[in-house]
Design an enzyme around this catalytic site. Structure first.
Site, PDB file in Angstrom:
ATOM      1  CG  HIS A  91      -2.151   0.892   1.126  1.00 37.21           C
ATOM      2  ND1 HIS A  91      -3.420   0.491   1.396  1.00 37.21           N
ATOM      3  CD2 HIS A  91      -2.176   2.097   0.556  1.00 37.21           C
ATOM      4  CE1 HIS A  91      -4.172   1.581   1.272  1.00 37.21           C
ATOM      5  NE2 HIS A  91      -3.402   2.689   0.789  1.00 37.21           N
ATOM      6  CG  PHE A  92       2.169   5.065  -2.939  1.00 36.63           C
ATOM      7  CD1 PHE A  92       3.448   5.149  -3.119  1.00 36.63           C
ATOM      8  CD2 PHE A  92       1.163   6.141  -3.021  1.00 36.63           C
ATOM      9  CE1 PHE A  92       4.094   6.474  -3.178  1.00 36.63           C
ATOM     10  CE2 PHE A  92       1.722   7.358  -3.208  1.00 36.63           C
ATOM     11  CZ  PHE A  92       3.100   7.711  -3.365  1.00 36.63           C
ATOM     12  CG  HIS A  93       2.836   4.721   3.051  1.00 33.78           C
ATOM     13  ND1 HIS A  93       3.209   3.355   2.711  1.00 33.78           N
ATOM     14  CD2 HIS A  93       3.822   4.757   4.090  1.00 33.78           C
ATOM     15  CE1 HIS A  93       4.133   2.696   3.456  1.00 33.78           C
ATOM     16  NE2 HIS A  93       4.425   3.589   4.161  1.00 33.78           N
ATOM     17  CG  PHE A  94       4.461  11.073  -0.092  1.00 29.61           C
ATOM     18  CD1 PHE A  94       5.001  10.543  -1.033  1.00 29.61           C
ATOM     19  CD2 PHE A  94       4.516  12.421   0.204  1.00 29.61           C
ATOM     20  CE1 PHE A  94       5.894  11.311  -1.783  1.00 29.61           C
ATOM     21  CE2 PHE A  94       5.488  13.158  -0.595  1.00 29.61           C
ATOM     22  CZ  PHE A  94       6.205  12.875  -1.408  1.00 29.61           C
TER      23      PHE A  94
END
Length: 168
Positions: free
Chosen positions: A121-124
């Site tokens: 799950h992409f996150h910044f």
């Protein structure tokens, strides 16, 4: 080569492995009760939410996470990516108001090989930094110093966010 050990993160690694969690933590976070002590969400947008990192590297370490489950930003719509950057900028402003950092590290680790702790799950990440904030406590003393409880930081950030931007 220098190495920096982060032994406090083992709690996260063991928790996931021992509990047999099969779901995605970033998909589960938005469903938590707003008043629950373990809810660390600061703000919600249409496509993303901002949340304190439960296992932070430093005071105010936040993440902006798309609601859409995707391992890479490449598959996310432009609207989601634009809101992700807007929320990241707003988190930096909120942190500047309450903690006056000298700078920020922002970015993402995409894929396990790049260091992503939750690669699915992409996150910044938004990590506030202060001049001279790397010290012996972490690198030699194997002790992380966080200046406040996560619930207190969350409350300060939510109040500042609402003061600057209105509701979530």
């Amino acid at each position: 080569m220098d190495q920096l050990y982060t032994p406090w993160r083992i709690k996260y690694i063991k928790r996931k492995r021992e509990s047999g969690l099969a779901g995605c933590v970033f998909c589960d976070i938005p469903a938590r009760d707003e008043s629950a002590p373990d809810n660390l969400i600061i703000a919600r947008g249409k496509n993303n939410y901002a949340v304190l990192n439960r296992y932070p590297y430093t005071f105010g370490h936040c993440m902006v996470v798309p609601y859409a489950h995707s391992s890479s930003p490449e598959s996310l719509p432009a609207e989601t990516l634009a809101e992700l950057m807007t929320m990241s900028n707003r988190i930096m402003r909120v942190l500047s108001e309450i903690a006056n950092p000298d700078g920020f590290n922002i970015g993402a680790n995409i894929g396990a090989a790049a260091g992503a702790g939750i690669a699915a799950h992409f996150h910044f990440h938004i990590v506030p930094r202060w001049s001279g904030d790397t010290n012996f406590m972490v690198s030699i003393g194997e002790t992380q110093t966080i200046a406040a409880e996560l619930s207190t930081i969350r409350q300060q950030m939510r109040e500042t966010w609402r003061g600057l931007y209105g509701t979530d």
